[in-house]
Structure formats: structure tokens, C-alpha cells
Design a protein around this motif. Structure first.
Motif, PDB file in Angstrom:
ATOM      1  N   UNK A  70     -28.151 109.626 -74.096  1.00 20.78           N
ATOM      2  CA  UNK A  70     -29.344 108.948 -74.012  1.00 20.78           C
ATOM      3  C   UNK A  70     -30.038 108.414 -75.570  1.00 20.78           C
ATOM      4  N   UNK A  71     -30.325 107.236 -75.532  1.00 23.35           N
ATOM      5  CA  UNK A  71     -30.652 106.479 -76.763  1.00 23.35           C
ATOM      6  C   UNK A  71     -31.662 105.584 -76.566  1.00 23.35           C
ATOM      7  N   UNK A  72     -32.953 105.677 -77.590  1.00 22.87           N
ATOM      8  CA  UNK A  72     -34.034 104.838 -77.382  1.00 22.87           C
ATOM      9  C   UNK A  72     -34.539 104.749 -75.934  1.00 22.87           C
ATOM     10  N   UNK A  73     -34.615 105.864 -75.240  1.00 24.78           N
ATOM     11  CA  UNK A  73     -34.970 106.192 -73.871  1.00 24.78           C
ATOM     12  C   UNK A  73     -34.327 105.350 -72.895  1.00 24.78           C
ATOM     13  N   UNK A  74     -33.047 104.937 -73.198  1.00 29.80           N
ATOM     14  CA  UNK A  74     -32.205 104.504 -72.084  1.00 29.80           C
ATOM     15  C   UNK A  74     -31.019 105.177 -71.952  1.00 29.80           C
TER      16      UNK A  74
END
Length: 581
Positions: free
Chosen positions: A310-314
Motif C-alpha cells: 500500500x502506498x498513498x492509500x492505493x
RNA sequence: GCGCCUGUAGCUCAAUUGGAUAGAGCACUGGCCUUCUAAGCCAGGGGUUAGAGGUUCGAGUCCUCUCAGGCGCGCCA
């Protein structure tokens, strides 16, 4: 014929192996080629040169050794060594003729092969977004895909053709809002039409029909819309209009507009393809994947997998670990799956449906997409070797010297239907197939029109029509032709023109197989041109309807065999075989 | 900048996937219809395969570099 020569060579090499003159050698590596020119015999092999390298001897000595160990054969006139060490095989003149019997008694199965072994095969092609009519760029994929499908069927693959409908996502929303804005204009609402919405006139037609079906149900006051239209960022402007349309009309009404656009366009795409002679077994909807939750089902399987983070909510897929140039988003920050995510689900569905060979025919502009699909296949531990991605280079559109960027959004394109109306189905199909798929194609409609009469397709069809004409005239000249009888006591066809034509006919199965395994239908197109040339030459040199019954019958069987092969070849390319021209 | 595709006769393209003297069509020049359809046939001119190296018996094809054109490098599809 080739197989018989091959068998002879294998015997010779086996003998040499047992005498320890050459090492044990994989016989499947023995290559027999059809000679380019008759001065090099009928068939040739380079095996001596390959073996000479291994045992470090003189290639011509090796060739002589091989020839000395060839068994006696009924079909060979002589065998020569030529050039650096080629072995050339010359057939006895009457051997060529047996091909006629094979063609005429095989009930149009001549050239069929079993190399496909009934492998369940899926070919996905065209798959254009249903946001506008098919244009000449799509035509190339359609003609190519259909020909590849036919070739694979001919060679024993169990083929299904599929069109993937990208009926989800932003492009479709832009289409819906384009229809809606045209609808509002049609209803007299005073608004401008954004220059980055779908420009084509077909949008207006859909809007008019929408009004006819639903009257003024979707009208809103122009005030808010005018404000939104004033937004300077063109793409943001569209997104805000989409949002506004959904919010103010409600999901249901928005879906009605959306579907009106999609259905009308899809119907036209199906019609255009059918008119173009391209049939699909299945139309696969991207939205069906979303509705059935297939995407979430598959993607969640990957959660917890070391390749997902997961990164920046994605949710990201670590495709860079599997050969892609960077990682890719699967689930956006807003919770929506990306196109890539649905494509993974789509490809998984292909495997789940039992296809052993999965062929995607894509426009060359999608080449950057290949690595990530293959990365996904690896992550899911799908067999990568089942997937074959064939790229078709783009058609560049010219208006005279000026290059136009073909784009559905801008309405700047020539439709496939327009091309077909101008030059006809046969010329259009052949025009596309003539070129190797990875060759760039410059398309000038004016040139295509002016050259349509020079299209080689007519040259081939003309040969077919001429043959039909000969057979039509048999009764008028008080002759009779019974195929079976003619075949049973035929004279020798030993004229040079006849031998040449026979040799070309004998090559057909090879051409088919090669064209199929390399996905190169243009090979068949060039072959048919060559065959037609051999026939036309023969036609000008010899009279077929002559008094001598034996000669007459022999020649008629030859041209009938030619007719069969032309018919079959053109059929595979999606071109008709007219009896009269 | 990185990645993929392409570069062959004046033009549009082939070249049996590494084979022998690089071939067709269009265009150009000349010839062939009292004989089965002249949308045809026959003959002719036209090439340093973008360029330079390399690999090997052999390269338009494979490798490296350069040049030129196309396409792609989004939480678009």
C-alpha cells in the motif's frame, strides 16, 4: 512430397551415424526447403553444411557422403551438390502431377494440417472502446485477426474469436456526458460543446434518438453547466461535468444515457465488422467483470502477497520485480479498480475458461502494456508460454501530404465503413493483409481509392473467374468433363508452364503452415499472387479446350485444382472468389 | 532521457525466419487480342538493403554504435 524427401535424408543420416561418420544428430533439425528457382532443383537441404561444421570437414564432401547413402527412390530424378554444399533434389517430371489428385479428391481439405492438435485457442482482437465507429486503424486489426484465426483453424487449432468491450471507465463516462450535452443542445439549452468531448456527428444522432425515446427527461437548467464549462483545465472540466450529471440526474438516469450511447455504438461496430466479414464468437464485457466482483475476488487473493503493498492509500503491484519498468496501481485511492486490475481478471478468465493458447492482437501503441500483463501472469503463476501478444503497427492517416492524428475523441478519422464503401470489402481486406503486421502503414484514402483498381486482389480473383469461364464453355463446345474419369487416365502434364503451376500448387500446405505458426497471413496473400501469375502465364501459353481428349482432361484437372486452391486461400483471407468479372 | 517497432528500386511492399544471382506490383519503354475473359501475357531499364564495425562456410535478416521516422513511458482506457 517434402516429407518423403525428409524420410530419405533421415535414412541416409542414420546410416552415416551407424558408421560413426557423423555424431548422433537430432533428425528434427533436418530442414528441407522448396527451391527458389528451378535451376536449384525442386527441393534443397543445407544439412551437409551444418554437419560439416560439427565434424569439421568439407561441406561438399559431407554432401557427397550423404548422397551416397540415400536409398533408392521412385520419385527422384537426380540429386546434386551445389554451391557451398547444398544438396538439391530433382523430382521426376510425372511426380508433380500426383498433387492434382490429392487436391481434387480431398474435398477442399487440401492444405489442412493437424499441428494445432485441437488446442483450445482464444484470439482476442479489435476490442476498440465503444466510444465511436471503427476507423481504418481498427480495420487492420480486424482483417489481421480474422485471417490469423482462419489460418489457425485450418491448421487444426480449436479457435474462438473474442472482442473485449471496454465498457467501464472514464472514456465511457466522457462518451455519456458528450451524448448528454448534445442532447441538451438538441433540446434548445444554450450551451457550448467542449472541444475535448467526443466530436463526431454520431453523438448528435444518439442524442436525437435519446430525445425521441425519453423526451425532456434529462434536461437541467443551463446555469450550473455554463459555470462548469468555464473551467480552464479541459480534463477537469469533463470530470466535473460527469460528476454533475450523475449527481443531478441520479444514477439511474445517468445509466440510461450511458447505455444509450454504448448500445448504439456497439450495434454499429457489430454491423461494420459483419459487413467486413469479421465474425466474433464472443463479446466479453469489462463491466461484467466489475458487476460479478471478479476483480475484487482475484485481487484480494493477492493481498498479503509479497508483491502487493500500500502506498498513498492505493494498492500497488510490485511488477518491477517481474520485468516491468515500474510498479502499477491495482486499486486506486478512491477504492476503484484500475483498468489494469480488470485486465488481470479478464486474462485470468481466459485461463479459467480452459484456453491453452491465448492470443491478444493489440495496436502497437499498447506495447508498453505487455510487460505488466506478463508480470501479472507470473505473479498468479499462470503459464506465461500460453500467452502470445501480437502487435499490429498503427495506421497513420494522411490527407495529401498532411499527417492527421487519427482520434475517435476529436472525430478525426476515416471510418472502416467509409473505406469499405469506397473500395469494397475484398480490396480493403487484401490491402491490409498484404502488409506484414509490424510494418507501419501510411493510409491515404485518396491513394487507396485511386489504387483500388490496381489492387492485386483483382489479379487473383481474375484467375479464378477465368477458370470458371473455361468450365462454363465446355458444353457449348460439345466437350465433356468428368473429373473422376479425367483423373484416372490422365496424360502427363510435362510442359514447363504446367510443371511450374504444379510445383506452386504443391507448396500450398507449406505456405499455410508457415503463415499459421508465424501469424503471418501476408505470406498467403503473396503466395496467391504467385499462383495466379503461374496460372495467367499458363492460360496465355496453352489452350485448355483442345480436341485431344486426354490432354484436354489433364489440363482441366490442373486448372480445377488451381481453382480449388485459390478459392480456399482467398476464403482464409476473407476475400470472395467471384465466378464472373 | 529510457523502452518497443521500422528503414530494401522513383513509389507501395516481399524475400521460405541465417542460404545460392535481393524479388513483385505501380510508374516508364517496346511487343502480343479472327483462338478458352487484355482486370491478362512476354521482353527491357532501374539496388553500396540508411551508415560504420562485428559474429561465420554464408548477413537485408543476428550483435554493437551512429543517423532518420513512428509509437509508448498516468491512481486514462
Amino acid at each position: 512430397m517434402k516429407k518423403q524427401i525428409w524420410a530419405l535424408l533421415v535414412q541416409s543420416l542414420t546410416a552415416l551415424q551407424s558408421k560413426k561418420i557423423i555424431p548422433v544428430y537430432d533428425t528434427s533439425c533436418i530442414k528441407i526447403e522448396t527451391s527458389r528457382g528451378s535451376e536449384h532443383g525442386d527441393f534443397a537441404s543445407n544439412i551437409a553444411m551444418l554437419l560439416a561444421r560439427i565434424v569439421k570437414s568439407n561441406p561438399r564432401d559431407m554432401a557427397q557422403n550423404i548422397i551416397d547413402h540415400l536409398p533408392e527412390s521412385e520419385i527422384l530424378e537426380r540429386v546434386d551438390i551445389a554451391g557451398p554444399g547444398f544438396i538439391n533434389f530433382y523430382l521426376k517430371p510425372n511426380v508433380h502431377q500426383s498433387i492434382i489428385h490429392e487436391i481434387l479428391t480431398s474435398d477442399h481439405q487440401y492444405g489442412d494440417s493437424k499441428i494445432g492438435a485441437n488446442t483450445p485457442t482464444l484470439i482476442e482482437f479489435v476490442s476498440a472502446n465503444p466510444t465511436g465507429p471503427l476507423h481504418i486503424g481498427h480495420g487492420r486489426g480486424a482483417a489481421y485477426g480474422a485471417a490469423v484465426a482462419n489460418l489457425l483453424k485450418k491448421t487444426g487449432f480449436d479457435v474462438s474469436c473474442e472482442y473485449y468491450i471496454n465498457d467501464a471507465g472514464r472514456q465511457m463516462d466522457i462518451l455519456a456526458v458528450s451524448v448528454w450535452l448534445r442532447y441538451l443542445q438538441h433540446c434548445g439549452v444554450d450551451i457550448s460543446f467542449p472541444d475535448n468531448a467526443y466530436q463526431g456527428d454520431y453523438i448528435i444522432d444518439i442524442a436525437v434518438k435519446l430525445h425521441a425515446d425519453h423526451a425532456e427527461k434529462f434536461i437541467l437548467s443551463s446555469d450550473n453547466i455554463i459555470v462548469l464549462l468555464a473551467e480552464e483545465d479541459a480534463e477537469l472540466r469533463l470530470d466535473q461535468l460527469i460528476r454533475y450529471c450523475i449527481d443531478s440526474l441520479g444514477e439511474m438516469n445517468y445509466r440510461t444515457i450511458f447505455d444509450a450511447g454504448q448500445h448504439s455504438i456497439l450495434i454499429r461496430i457489430k454491423e461494420d465488422l459483419r459487413d467486413f466479414g469479421v465474425e466474433f464468437d464472443n463479446w466479453f464485457s469489462e463491466r461484467s467483470l466489475i458487476n460479478s466482483d471478479a476483480i475484487n475476488k482475484h485481487i484480494t487473493k493477492l493481498f498479503g502477497h509479497s508483491l502487493i503493498y500500500e502506498k498513498a492509500g492505493a494498492q500497488w503491484f510490485k511488477s518491477s520485480k517481474l520485468g516491468d519498468e515500474k510498479d502499477r496501481v491495482l486499486i486506486r485511492e478512491n477504492g476503484q479498480a484500475t483498468y489494469f486490475a480488470s485486465d488481470i481478471a479478464y486474462h485470468l478468465s481466459k485461463v479459467e475458461r480452459g484456453y491453452e493458447k491465448i492470443i491478444n492482437i493489440w495496436g502497437a501503441d499498447h506495447h508498453g502494456y505487455i510487460a505488466r500483463v506478463k508480470a501479472a501472469m507470473q505473479a498468479f503463476e499462470w503459464p506465461l508460454e500460453k500467452l502470445e501478444i501480437l502487435l499490429v503497427q498503427f495506421a497513420t492517416l494522411y490527407r495529401g501530404k498532411e499527417k492527421l492524428q487519427m482520434s475517435t475523441r476529436s472525430g478525426e478519422f476515416i471510418s472502416l465503413k467509409e473505406l469499405q464503401d469506397e473500395v469494397g470489402k475484398d480490396a480493403a481486406r487484401f490491402f491490409y493483409i498484404m502488409r506484414k503486421s509490424e510494418q507501419h502503414l501510411d493510409f491515404d484514402l485518396a491513394l487507396a481509392k485511386s489504387q483500388s483498381n490496381a489492387n492485386p486482389v483483382y489479379y487473383i480473383q481474375y484467375a479464378h473467374a477465368r477458370i470458371c469461364s473455361v468450365f462454363r464453355q465446355i458444353p457449348a463446345k460439345n466437350f465433356e468433363y468428368h473429373q473422376a474419369e479425367a483423373l484416372s487416365n490422365s496424360a502427363n502434364l510435362t510442359e514447363p508452364h504446367e510443371i511450374k503451376l504444379l510445383a506452386t500448387l504443391a507448396r500450398y500446405p507449406d505456405v499455410i503452415e508457415n503463415a499459421a505458426i508465424h501469424y503471418e497471413p501476408h505470406q498467403l496473400a503473396y503466395y496467391l499472387k504467385h499462383l495466379a501469375h503461374d496460372f495467367h502465364t499458363y492460360y496465355n501459353a496453352k489452350q485448355f479446350l483442345v480436341e485431344d481428349k486426354t490432354i484436354r482432361n489433364a489440363r482441366l484437372t490442373l486448372i480445377e485444382a488451381t481453382q480449388h486452391v485459390i478459392q480456399d486461400g482467398l476464403r482464409l483471407l476473407g476475400v470472395s472468389s467471384p465466378e464472373i468479372m
